[in-house]
Design a protein around this motif. Structure first.
Motif, PDB file in Angstrom:
ATOM      1  N   LYS B 374       0.939  -1.122  -0.126  1.00  0.00           N
ATOM      2  CA  LYS B 374      -0.168  -0.048  -0.008  1.00  0.00           C
ATOM      3  C   LYS B 374       0.876   1.208   0.211  1.00  0.00           C
ATOM      4  O   LYS B 374       1.981   1.141   0.556  1.00  0.00           O
ATOM      5  N   LEU B 375       0.342   2.224  -0.331  1.00  0.00           N
ATOM      6  CA  LEU B 375       1.042   3.529  -0.576  1.00  0.00           C
ATOM      7  C   LEU B 375       0.456   4.442   0.405  1.00  0.00           C
ATOM      8  O   LEU B 375      -0.971   4.548   0.426  1.00  0.00           O
ATOM      9  N   LEU B 376       1.118   4.853   1.431  1.00  0.00           N
ATOM     10  CA  LEU B 376       0.646   5.826   2.425  1.00  0.00           C
ATOM     11  C   LEU B 376       1.392   7.065   2.388  1.00  0.00           C
ATOM     12  O   LEU B 376       2.331   7.485   2.116  1.00  0.00           O
ATOM     13  N   GLN B 377       0.382   8.032   2.181  1.00  0.00           N
ATOM     14  CA  GLN B 377       0.657   9.579   2.334  1.00  0.00           C
ATOM     15  C   GLN B 377       0.212  10.128   3.493  1.00  0.00           C
ATOM     16  O   GLN B 377      -0.794  10.145   4.157  1.00  0.00           O
ATOM     17  N   ILE B 378       1.415  11.181   4.003  1.00  0.00           N
ATOM     18  CA  ILE B 378       1.369  12.004   5.170  1.00  0.00           C
ATOM     19  C   ILE B 378       1.489  13.299   4.369  1.00  0.00           C
ATOM     20  O   ILE B 378       2.807  13.721   3.995  1.00  0.00           O
ATOM     21  N   GLY B 379       0.692  14.384   4.161  1.00  0.00           N
ATOM     22  CA  GLY B 379       0.461  15.485   3.595  1.00  0.00           C
ATOM     23  C   GLY B 379       0.668  16.575   4.825  1.00  0.00           C
ATOM     24  O   GLY B 379      -0.036  16.443   5.832  1.00  0.00           O
ATOM     25  N   LEU B 380       1.566  17.420   4.581  1.00  0.00           N
ATOM     26  CA  LEU B 380       1.526  18.792   5.495  1.00  0.00           C
ATOM     27  C   LEU B 380       1.160  19.739   4.741  1.00  0.00           C
ATOM     28  O   LEU B 380       1.825  20.151   3.472  1.00  0.00           O
TER      29      LEU B 380
END
Lengths: 165, 759
Positions: B374-380
């Motif tokens: 899976k691709l996990l994105q943490i966006g700021l």
């Protein structure tokens, strides 16, 4: 006083040829001799802080050369002889420094000498060390140096006379 | 001649034999007086001498040795050997330093120190074996060592003008123009392990550095990474003091006349980058330094591996630089690409937020990961200034369109940053855009936020060329700004974007001084942004020239990030800081996550050996993404199942990952903490079902990893074509964004390179 670059070059000029001749007569191979001399000067440079000018430069360099030569002999593989039972049995044999690659009469005569005689006469005659310096380099008594030089000279003479006859 | 030579030789032999023997005073003279050297004569000379034992035989040997000596010494000495012997054996400075220190101590102290060192080594070495540090050294062993040789006075040299590039010809020499006696400086050298060596010798200095490299890229490409680690390990080595980086312009690029001569500008040491690789069992540091990509991590191997601090990257210089490199050279090297900076250069279409920092988490299945990853994105996302805080304004922008703006890609990244800043400022402001070359003419008048796409199209067709007259341009800009809205009650500003310093007195500054005085009285602010930020010339001060200071705000903006923030601040007249000291920690639940891999953020050596990266400041408009590939444990209650079965909702409420963001609110200095959690049931089963921002970040990261020739890319055998196809299926709002258009164009430019490189 540490060895300066100029002093180092002066040492090379003054003692380089002699060291090469000692090395050559010691191991009998030109390439190995060159390597030995280069290693000697490299060691001299890296330990230049121990250098004291005008106090037995040649003896110091030859002692380094001799240690490098001994190191090389130690690194060589020991010979292995086949016994009567057929089993291969490693035995310690003093390796001949050079038994091939050199046909000079004098070198052949030197190779025939025991190592200690060869080493001593080379230090005194070719290396031009005094007997006392040679004794210090070889870490043997002065009298032993004298007797070794004398015996070595006699044997060389005998060998060369016999060869010519 | 022969006789005298032989006599001399004999005398030397004689002296040698007697050198260590005490003999009567007159014996030497007697022996030297012997004309015919034979045993009988010798016996006669020594007849009354009480000679030491063996002396006589030694004296006899002198005559007997002559033939032996001649034969033994009859060996030619190779001349090449003598030449070789005269070369001083090379030693590294560290060896010299070590030796100098060793011999400073008295012999007794030396012995004690040696014993102490042996004891320490006996303790330290096993520890090194226990840790993974030795493993990484072993991994590095096959790599050539880069020597960065500097001298301790490096700091004193910083900023001196003694070094310069000779202009003209091949620009191939650095000369020390004024201080050739400074051997310390001349001893500075950097040797690189490939054919593009850069070796500094004594005056003149050979200079063969690869061109088209900024200092930062130079370090990243040639020095940084695993190889610099060796230098780090050298005694007393300090990156901040001992690393020398020289910066020079792009060869052949157009330059402004007043930029001559080209000073060799000492760059600052590189910034730390990358995640700090932990010294923990289970983290394969050897893999990291061998492949220069973060390894797979199984959080169950060690509880401490379940949590990591990820550097927040907001700079996008690498994206701009890659663009320029592609444009000029048509190709990129793997080390040219920095994944996290590509991600920081994009905007992800998130809704504006007025929070200091908005944290977004999303995850989905991805075609870019093996084995159902899976691709996990943490966006700021930095918070946006409320529109209510802005007063209506009109900004006249004077944009330098001379040929020198093409140097270093200033035009392309400058326009990109300007338009992005205007977009982030939002509606409520108006702009007039003037192009300044040999002549000055407007291309947009009273444009609003809605006109930005059209403005972008117009600017994309402009090719900077020719010279520029900044005095007349400034004059025209001022007149335009004063006449444009003289009847409307709006704050008026004039912004000059150029790659030159403000005009000096000799350039005709006095001609417009009265005009500037009037500007001050009318409240017209003038901003001067210099894209060629390397110049150290002081800002023009009207007071020094007898005129009223024109409130000219001069700013060096050598990159798109700094320009964007400077434009934002100038137009809004507010600080662009949204959050200070932003740090991000990510925790994975070992029960849910079997393994994860951080994409990008590949540690440089100093990232690995120094403390964690400094927290960064988020500015208005900043957006960045941190991406992980994660593999869920199919045996876990929520793992691997796309839909929550009825009655098991509680099991699916388990956390997969938690992001904790801390920052300091610049308005009141308070510490803010945000926790964002991702639950298993929130993970989209397919890439197409994922949030657009995640999909966009995914394709950007994949493209960057392909360019980097990442270890994890070849097994997937994907190329730019596939990435482009996936990018084209993104939702329309993203498709129409400027960043997306740039990205698609970037892929198009980069694609031929890949098709050549991959057989």
């Amino acid at each position: 006083m540490a060895l300066s670059e100029d002093q180092f070059n002066a040492l090379v000029d003054a003692h380089g040829p002699t060291l090469y001749r000692v090395a050559y007569r010691l191991v009998g191979d030109p390439h190995e001799s060159e390597d030995l001399v280069q290693e000697t000067f490299r060691s001299a440079w890296t330990s230049r802080e121990r250098y004291e000018s005008h106090r037995g430069d040649r003896a110091w360099l030859i002692s380094i050369l001799r240690r490098r030569a001994v190191d090389r002999w130690r690194r060589r593989p020991r010979w292995s002889l086949t016994t009567e039972s057929g089993a291969s049995e490693p035995i310690a044999v003093t390796p001949p420094p050079a038994i091939d690659g050199y046909t000079d009469e004098m070198q052949t005569a030197l190779n025939a000498l025991p190592l200690e005689l060869r080493e001593t006469i080379l230090l005194v005659v070719v290396g031009e060390l005094t007997h006392r310096e040679a004794a210090e380099v070889l870490e043997i008594p002065l009298g032993t140096v004298l007797s070794r030089v004398s015996r070595a000279r006699e044997r060389l003479r005998e060998y060369l006379v016999a060869a010519r006859a | 001649m022969d006789d005298s030579f032989e006599a001399e030789r004999r005398e030397r032999r004689f002296d040698r034999q007697l050198a260590d023997v005490r003999v009567p005073d007159d014996l030497q003279n007697r022996l030297r007086a012997i004309a015919r050297w034979d045993d009988a004569t010798l016996d006669h000379a020594m007849r009354d001498v009480d000679a030491p034992v063996g002396l006589l035989s030694r004296c006899r040997s002198i005559a007997a040795e002559s033939w032996l000596e001649r034969r033994l010494n009859d060996l030619p000495v190779p001349e090449e050997l003598m030449v070789e012997l005269r070369k001083i054996p090379a030693e590294t400075p560290s060896e010299l330093d070590r030796r100098a220190r060793r011999f400073m101590a008295p012999r007794g102290v030396r012995g004690g120190l040696a014993s102490l060192a042996s004891l320490l080594l006996g303790i330290v070495l096993p520890l090194l074996y226990l840790g993974d540090r030795l493993a990484e050294l072993r991994a590095l062993h096959p790599a050539p060592i880069v020597h960065v040789l500097t001298h301790p006075e490096w700091n004193a040299l910083r900023g001196t003008q003694g070094w310069s590039l000779e202009d003209g010809g091949a620009l191939s020499e650095i000369v020390m123009s004024d201080d050739s006696s400074n051997t310390d400086a001349a001893g500075t050298a950097i040797e690189i392990d490939d054919s593009s060596s850069w070796v500094a010798a004594f005056d003149p200095i050979e200079f063969d550095a690869p061109d088209m490299l900024t200092d930062r890229e130079y370090v990243r490409r040639w020095i940084a990474g695993s190889r610099l680690m060796w230098t780090d390990l050298a005694p007393k080595y300090s990156i901040a003091q001992d690393l020398l980086v020289a910066r020079r312009p792009i060869l052949g690029a157009p330059r402004r006349d007043n930029e001559l001569p080209i000073d060799l500008d000492w760059g600052t040491p590189p910034e730390r980058s990358g995640m700090v690789p932990p010294l923990l069992p289970g983290f394969d540091r050897a893999f990291l330094f061998r492949h220069r990509v973060n390894p797979l991590v199984a959080p169950r191997d060690d509880a401490r591996l379940a949590e990591l601090q990820v550097p927040v990257v907001t700079t996008s210089a690498n994206w701009d630089w890659a663009w320029e490199r592609l444009r000029l050279r048509g190709q990129l090297q793997p080390d040219d690409v920095c994944v996290e900076e590509f991600l920081a250069a994009m905007r992800y279409g998130w809704e504006p937020s007025t929070d200091g920092v908005r944290v977004r988490m999303a995850a989905a299945g991805t075609p870019f990961a093996e084995n159902n990853g899976k691709l996990l994105q943490i966006g700021l996302q930095a918070g946006r200034q409320s529109d209510a805080d802005f007063e209506p304004s009109h900004t006249t922008i004077l944009l330098d369109a001379s040929e020198s703006m093409r140097c270093d890609g200033r035009w392309s990244w400058g326009v990109r940053a300007l338009l992005r800043a205007l977009d982030e400022l939002g509606p409520g402001r108006e702009y007039t855009l003037l192009l300044c070359g040999n002549q000055c003419f407007p291309i947009a008048s009273s444009a609003s936020h809605d006109d930005l796409p059209q403005l972008r199209q117009v600017l994309s067709r402009i090719v900077p060329q020719g010279d520029t007259d900044l005095v007349h341009g400034l004059q025209a800009g001022i007149e335009h700004a004063r006449s444009e809205l003289s009847s409307r009650h709006m704050t008026r500003r004039l912004l000059v974007i150029t790659d030159a310093e403000p005009p000096t007195e000799s350039d005709g500054w006095l001609q417009i001084a009265p005009l500037l005085d009037e500007c001050v009285q009318e409240g017209l602010s003038i901003g001067w942004m210099n894209l060629n930020g390397h110049s150290d010339k002081p800002a023009v001060s009207g007071g020094q020239r007898g005129v009223t200071p024109p409130r000219l705000q001069r700013t060096n903006t050598p990159g798109s990030d700094s320009l964007r923030r400077a434009v934002w601040q100038f137009v809004s007249q507010r600080s662009s800081e949204a959050a200070r000291r932003v740090s991000l920690r990510v925790r994975f639940d070992p029960a849910e996550v079997a393994a994860y891999r951080l994409i990008g953020h590949n540690a440089t050596s100093y990232g690995g050996l120094l403390p964690a990266s400094e927290p960064v400041t988020l500015h208005r408009g900043d957006q960045t993404s941190v991406l992980f590939e994660i593999w869920l444990d199919p045996r876990s209650p929520g793992g691997g199942r796309p839909e929550p079965p009825p009655g098991e909702a509680s099991a699916f409420a388990r956390e997969v990952a938690t992001a904790e963001v801390r920052w300091i609110d610049p308005s009141d200095g308070s510490v803010q903490i945000r926790l964002e959690r991702l639950y298993a049931h929130e993970i989209a089963s397919t890439f197409e079902a994922a949030a657009p921002a995640l999909r966009f970040a995914g394709v950007v990261a994949e493209a960057a990893e392909i360019l980097r020739e990442s270890y994890f890319v070849p097994v997937r055998s994907r190329g730019f074509r596939e990435v482009s196809q996936i990018a084209r299926r993104l939702p329309k709002p993203l498709q129409s964004s400027a960043e997306m258009a740039d990205f698609v164009e970037f892929l198009r430019l980069a694609d031929p390179q890949r098709s050549r490189a991959v057989p």
